[in-house]
Design an enzyme around this catalytic site. Structure first.
Site, short mmCIF file in Angstrom:
data_model
loop_
_atom_site.label_atom_id
_atom_site.label_comp_id
_atom_site.label_asym_id
_atom_site.label_seq_id
_atom_site.Cartn_x
_atom_site.Cartn_y
_atom_site.Cartn_z
N LYS A 27 0.83 -1.20 0.00
CA LYS A 27 0.00 0.00 0.00
C LYS A 27 0.87 1.25 0.00
O LYS A 27 0.67 2.17 -0.80
CB LYS A 27 -0.90 -0.03 1.24
CG LYS A 27 -2.18 0.73 1.12
CD LYS A 27 -3.00 0.58 2.40
CE LYS A 27 -3.75 -0.74 2.47
NZ LYS A 27 -4.36 -0.98 3.80
N ARG A 97 -3.27 3.16 8.44
CA ARG A 97 -3.53 1.99 7.59
C ARG A 97 -2.36 1.02 7.66
O ARG A 97 -1.23 1.42 7.47
CB ARG A 97 -3.72 2.44 6.14
CG ARG A 97 -4.52 3.72 5.99
CD ARG A 97 -4.53 4.26 4.57
NE ARG A 97 -5.22 3.39 3.64
CZ ARG A 97 -5.28 3.61 2.32
NH1 ARG A 97 -4.64 4.66 1.80
NH2 ARG A 97 -5.92 2.78 1.53
N GLY A 106 -6.36 -10.55 8.02
CA GLY A 106 -6.00 -11.03 9.34
C GLY A 106 -5.14 -10.04 10.10
O GLY A 106 -4.93 -10.17 11.29
N MET A 108 -4.26 -5.81 11.00
CA MET A 108 -5.12 -4.78 11.52
C MET A 108 -5.91 -4.05 10.44
O MET A 108 -5.42 -3.79 9.36
CB MET A 108 -4.31 -3.75 12.30
CG MET A 108 -5.19 -2.95 13.23
SD MET A 108 -4.40 -1.46 13.80
CE MET A 108 -4.68 -0.39 12.42
N ARG A 341 -3.62 -1.22 -6.73
CA ARG A 341 -2.85 -2.48 -6.69
C ARG A 341 -3.25 -3.29 -7.92
O ARG A 341 -4.29 -3.03 -8.52
CB ARG A 341 -3.14 -3.25 -5.41
CG ARG A 341 -4.61 -3.62 -5.28
CD ARG A 341 -4.89 -4.31 -3.96
NE ARG A 341 -6.31 -4.16 -3.64
CZ ARG A 341 -6.84 -4.28 -2.44
NH1 ARG A 341 -6.08 -4.53 -1.41
NH2 ARG A 341 -8.13 -4.14 -2.25
N HIS A 458 -10.24 -47.41 -8.10
CA HIS A 458 -10.57 -47.73 -9.49
C HIS A 458 -11.42 -46.62 -10.11
O HIS A 458 -11.11 -46.12 -11.20
CB HIS A 458 -11.31 -49.07 -9.53
CG HIS A 458 -11.71 -49.52 -10.90
ND1 HIS A 458 -12.97 -49.28 -11.42
CD2 HIS A 458 -11.01 -50.15 -11.86
CE1 HIS A 458 -13.02 -49.77 -12.64
NE2 HIS A 458 -11.85 -50.31 -12.94
N SER A 784 11.39 -43.30 -20.41
CA SER A 784 10.26 -42.49 -19.97
C SER A 784 10.11 -42.72 -18.47
O SER A 784 9.96 -43.85 -18.02
CB SER A 784 9.00 -42.93 -20.72
OG SER A 784 7.91 -42.17 -20.27
N CYS A 852 6.16 -39.63 -17.96
CA CYS A 852 4.78 -39.96 -18.30
C CYS A 852 3.92 -40.20 -17.07
O CYS A 852 2.80 -40.63 -17.16
CB CYS A 852 4.72 -41.15 -19.24
SG CYS A 852 5.26 -42.68 -18.47
N TYR A 872 10.55 -34.22 -23.30
CA TYR A 872 9.11 -33.94 -23.26
C TYR A 872 8.52 -34.35 -21.91
O TYR A 872 9.13 -35.10 -21.15
CB TYR A 872 8.38 -34.69 -24.38
CG TYR A 872 8.38 -36.19 -24.22
CD1 TYR A 872 7.40 -36.83 -23.48
CD2 TYR A 872 9.39 -36.96 -24.79
CE1 TYR A 872 7.42 -38.21 -23.31
CE2 TYR A 872 9.41 -38.33 -24.63
CZ TYR A 872 8.43 -38.96 -23.89
OH TYR A 872 8.44 -40.31 -23.71
P1 ADP Z 1 -7.73 -2.25 3.35
O1 ADP Z 1 -6.32 -2.66 3.29
O2 ADP Z 1 -8.58 -3.12 4.20
O3 ADP Z 1 -8.30 -1.94 2.00
P2 ADP Z 1 -7.35 0.59 3.66
O4 ADP Z 1 -6.22 1.06 4.47
O5 ADP Z 1 -7.14 0.60 2.20
O6 ADP Z 1 -7.74 -0.88 4.16
O7 ADP Z 1 -8.57 1.48 4.08
C1 ADP Z 1 -9.89 1.12 4.27
C2 ADP Z 1 -10.82 2.12 3.62
O8 ADP Z 1 -10.58 3.42 4.10
C3 ADP Z 1 -10.62 2.19 2.14
O9 ADP Z 1 -11.88 2.33 1.52
C4 ADP Z 1 -9.80 3.42 1.95
O10 ADP Z 1 -9.99 4.00 0.71
C5 ADP Z 1 -10.31 4.31 3.05
N1 ADP Z 1 -9.30 5.27 3.47
C6 ADP Z 1 -8.08 4.98 3.93
N2 ADP Z 1 -7.38 6.11 4.18
C7 ADP Z 1 -8.18 7.13 3.87
C8 ADP Z 1 -8.03 8.54 3.91
N3 ADP Z 1 -6.91 9.10 4.29
N4 ADP Z 1 -9.07 9.30 3.52
C9 ADP Z 1 -10.22 8.71 3.11
N5 ADP Z 1 -10.43 7.40 3.06
C10 ADP Z 1 -9.42 6.60 3.44
MG MG Z 2 -7.73 -0.75 0.73
#
Ligand code: ADP
Ligand code: MG
Ligand code: MG
Length: 897
Positions: A27, A97, A106, A108, A341, A458, A784, A852, A872
């Site tokens: 990210k 984030r 899994g 945060m 991404r 079988h 083979s 084979c 092959y």
């Molecule tokens: P995930 O990895 O679960 O997608 P994100 O970190 O991308 O989590 O964020 C979750 C949501 O919050 C996403 O929809 C993202 O676009 C939104 N978001 C994250 N940071 C901001 C921000 N600075 N302003 C507005 N929306 C945000």
């Molecule tokens: Mg996201």
């Protein structure tokens, strides 16, 4: 200069780039890349994965060290945004984030709107002239912080929220909440927080921020995350933390939030695709709190934003050279990008996108091939259940042969055959298990379901060979043969009732289900052409029947690497002749039976050769132990018992013994079965040993092969037979068998007076053959590798026992990394292969080599085969595309290493 300790742990968005994923997480690296591309990214900075790892060795010290740098970067953010962190009137709000180098559920979740408190929420309301927005943001912040950072379950907050929504009306939505409601909700949230945590909701924004940062660091090693990493073999990289200034989609109906893909992720079509919600924030679209609007709607609603969004996606796609999945927010009519991404896609979309991008000049052919996961390709080659349809799963069994099929349940092979002959299609044969006698039933059916047996039973083996779906070992399916029905829990399925089996997943489903057709056309075909143009190793098919051979050609096979002749004996009208041959007392009797089989085999070979049009065809002489062709001993014993009883009855009543003769015959069969029964058939009288003990069988097979080949040759049709002698362990075995068969071959060729290219070779499937390959190569023109038997004998595992009894335990206890029957053991079995090739080529430099076994269609084995210089691989027809792509990838990987 600020470049002291500072830059070690924190990078501003404008300092990073997309190649710094290991340090900044996916990210963070992409936010940096987009910032530098000049896109509208809310400014921010990233705490590195290194910081996260150091946190684990010394949390307190790291946090002390981090604090001043974080504060310094906040200052820069304040300057860039014109807001102040913690300000009572114009607060800078941020999101926190998480994000590791590899995206990982899994870990945060994100916290939004961080920086608000009881005081600034008032100032923010006033400053934005939008109290509803201000309180909504605070409400969201408390909820996310409480849940994500402090671990109060989200459902507890949702319950409060729901209560207030219900007060407004049954179908009230979050956007119907007014300032007064939001204020009450905030009060309730804070009470909840106090009750759960035992302290007041933190009011100091810096405190809020550092608690959140630590929570992200800690989340890297929570149980869920550790388990996920273990299963997916993700290294212990640590996670980065992104701190980003907020933009707001919840300011009203002129704002919104959404996700979009630069191409359709399910079909791959070059049409942008997306969804958004107005007056919403963050994950609202994904969470499904309201029904989102389609991207097309945005064209009307926000024409400017729409145009900019499409242009942005286009730009990103051209920059990343891959389909992008983006997150965006509309902040009072202004577009902001929050994430990009490479988008996840279905296997068919992956193929289309890769090929389209080659045509668009965006990527090279090699890049296209490397984009494809060969394992996923096999999903394209079977019918599958339409995931949009509603299904009722009755039970699960073992997914023994892939593909899904719907059909009527039939519980008896004769019955299945009769129904098929009456023109009934769509039959699913349901049996406790199948035996050679069921072969006609399997032919007549579209799929098979058994209660017992594993992947090598079988039913499983035959179904895979036939390319029909099979679910086996479904223990919960209780079959009542008498009543012609099966029972699962309370449900009863009788003959003629529709069921669906999904051999890809092992599901057994009630009724008829919508199925999706497999396709090898369009871009898929083009992709395989690209693979053909790159790969250097041949890809052949294992094909036992003319039908298989047709399929092999259809799927692009360059020859047949294995024709198992025993399946030719299994057909219903042939099995009795075969049994007669086995039970013959004299050489003459046996010859007589063999003379009947010969034209049948010849007919098969004629067909197969014709279909293959001069491509090489490797035919393996009879391999399995003969008792496999005989009926089950217990069955015959029972039948004999019944005959004897009837006979006794007749003797006492009518004073004659009408069944004497039949009983004598049965007894003969019984003693024959007993005499053929072996302690360990896998290592018993089979393979070339059969040909040494009973030479007539091999002679008949070779005669059939050469008669067919010569006949076609005469007609000007090209044929290249390769005769493969199985289970050789010693040169002397091969010498003996080959000498005898060469004579038959030469005689036949002479008879037809044609020129014919042919070769004699052997399977390498016994370690001794690999160890003495230099000797074996004196007689063998090709090797083979039968990697299934070679694996069994190298490990000393009998596959059926091992997979049923202890391999699962070995995998669980990490004594084995993989099941060696699925993933070729390169260290052991592979070492023998390498040795055999080296020794063999020393004797015969032009020795031809191939695989084979079932491994021939497994990507890692295909790549290994390339690396050790095999000519092959041969696999079942439907694995050919997988093998071709893996073989092409092997070339590209070798070039770049
Ligand atoms: P995930 O990895 O679960 O997608 P994100 O970190 O991308 O989590 O964020 C979750 C949501 O919050 C996403 O929809 C993202 O676009 C939104 N978001 C994250 N940071 C901001 C921000 N600075 N302003 C507005 N929306 C945000
Ligand atoms: Mg996201
Ligand atoms: Mg074998």
């Amino acid at each position: 200069m600020s470049n002291t300790k500072d830059n070690k742990y924190i990078y501003d968005f404008n300092e990073g780039n997309k190649d710094m994923k290991n340090l900044l997480g996916g990210k963070g690296a992409n936010l940096a890349e987009m910032t530098n591309l000049g896109l509208k990214i809310p400014p921010g900075f990233t705490l590195t994965t290194e910081a996260c790892l150091i946190y684990y060795s010394n949390a307190d010290e790291l946090m002390e060290e981090l604090k001043p740098s974080v504060i310094k970067h906040l200052k820069t953010l304040e300057i860039n945004t014109g807001k102040k962190f913690g300000d009572e009137r114009n607060p800078l709000l941020v999101s926190v984030r998480s994000g590791g180098p590899i995206s990982m559920p899994g870990m945060m979740d994100t916290v939004l709107n961080l920086g608000l408190n009881d005081i600034s929420v008032l100032g923010f309301a006033e400053q934005t002239d939008n109290p509803r927005f201000s309180y909504d943001s605070y409400r969201r912040f408390i909820q996310m912080f409480g849940d994500v950072v402090m671990g109060i379950g989200d459902e507890k907050f949702e319950r409060i929220l729901d209560k207030y929504k219900r007060n407004i009306g049954r179908n009230a939505q979050d956007t119907d909440l007014e300032v007064i409601d939001l204020q009450k909700i905030i009060a309730d949230y804070k009470t909840l927080y106090e009750k759960e945590i035992g302290s007041l909701f933190p009011q100091d924004p810096l405190n809020q921020l550092f608690l959140s940062i630590e929570a992200v660091f800690k989340s890297w090693n929570n149980k869920r995350a550790i388990t996920y990493r273990k299963i997916n073999k993700i290294p212990d990289y640590g996670t980065a933390v992104n701190i980003q200034s907020m933009v707001f989609g919840n300011k009203g109906w002129n704002s919104g939030t959404g996700v979009a893909f630069s191409r359709d992720p399910s079909t791959g079509e070059n049409i942008q695709f997306g969804e958004y919600l107005t007056n919403a924030q963050g994950e609202d679209v994904v969470a499904g709190i309201r029904t989102p609007k389609k991207l097309e709607t945005m064209k009307e609603e926000f024409p400017e934003v729409y145009k900019e969004l499409l242009e942005t996606m286009d730009k990103l796609e051209r920059h990343y050279k891959d389909m992008q999945d983006i997150e965006f927010t509309i902040d009072e009519g202004e577009l902001k990008i929050l994430q990009t991404r490479n988008g996840k896609r279905t296997p068919s979309a992956a193929v289309k996108i890769a090929v389209d991008m080659v045509k668009e000049g965006l990527i090279t052919k090699e890049e296209a091939i490397m984009r494809i996961d060969p394992k996923k390709i096999s999903k394209l080659l079977f019918k599958s259940i339409d995931e949009n349809s509603i299904i009722h799963v009755l039970a699960h069994g073992i997914n023994a042969s892939p593909g899904a099929v719907s059909g009527k349940a039939v519980f008896d092979s004769d019955r299945a055959e009769k129904l098929a002959n009456d023109g009934k299609k769509n039959i699913i044969l349901v049996r406790p298990q199948t035996k050679p006698e069921d072969i006609h039933g399997l032919y007549a059916s579209s799929g098979v379901l058994t209660q017992f047996g594993g992947k090598t039973s079988h039913a499983a083996v035959v179904a895979r060979g036939m390319g029909k779906p099979a679910v086996v070992g479904a223990q919960d399916v209780e079959i009542d043969e008498e009543k012609q029905e099966f029972r699962v829990n309370e449900m009863v399925i009788k003959e003629g009732q529709w069921i669906t089996i999904d051999g890809t997943t092992g599901r057994i489903i009630e009724g008829k289900v919508n199925l999706v057709e497999p396709e090898i056309k369009g871009e898929f075909l083009e992709l395989l052409d690209i693979a053909d143009s790159i790969k250097t190793m041949g890809v052949r098919a294992n094909a036992d029947t003319p039908e298989d051979a047709k399929k092999a050609i259809e799927f692009g096979a360059q020859g047949i690497g294995l024709t198992r002749t025993e399946h030719m004996f299994m057909a219903k009208e042939r099995l009795p002749v075969m049994q007669k041959m086995i039970m013959s007392r004299t050489k003459e009797e046996r010859q007589d039976a063999l003379n009947k089989i010969l034209p049948m085999q010849k007919g098969d070979f004629l067909e197969i050769f014709k279909i293959m049009e001069g491509k090489p065809v490797t035919i393996r002489l009879l391999d399995p132990p003969l008792h496999e062709f005989l009926p089950e001993l217990s069955t015959v014993l029972l039948e004999n018992q019944e005959l004897k009883m009837t006979n006794e009855l007749s003797k006492s009543l009518l004073k004659n013994n009408p069944l004497d003769e039949e009983i004598a015959k049965k007894s003969k069969v019984i003693s024959l079965i007993r005499s053929l029964s072996e302690e360990n058939p896998m290592m018993g009288l089979r393979g070339c040993r059969l040909g040494i003990v009973w030479p007539e069988i091999n002679e008949m097979q070779v005669k059939a092969i050469f008669q067919a080949a010569c006949e076609l040759k005469r007609k000007g049709i090209d044929v290249i037979p390769e005769i493969m002698i199985p289970l050789v362990g010693m040169l002397s075995e091969l010498q003996y068998v080959k000498a005898q068969l060469m004579q038959v071959a030469l005689e036949t060729i002479k008879e037809y007076d044609v020129e014919l290219d042919y070769t004699f070779g052997t399977m390498i499937e016994i370690p001794r053959a690999a160890l003495t390959a230099d000797e074996i190569a004196i007689e063998a023109e090709f090797f083979s590798f039968g990697t299934n038997d070679l694996t069994q004998m190298t490990y000393g595992f009998s596959r059926d026992d091992a997979e049923g009894k202890f391999i699962p335990v070995y995998l669980n206890k990490e004594i084995l990394d993989n099941n060696p029957f699925e993933i070729l053991d390169q260290d052991g079995v592979g070492k023998l292969m390498k040795m055999a090739i080296k020794l063999g080529k020393r004797t015969r430099p032009d020795l031809k080599t191939g695989i084979c076994g079932e491994h021939g269609g497994e990507p890692s084995a295909v790549k290994f085969a390339h690396s050790i210089g095999l000519d092959y691989v041969s696999c079942s027809p439907f694995r050919i595309p997988v093998a071709k792509i893996a073989a092409a990838q092997a070339v590209i990987e070798q070039r770049s290493s």
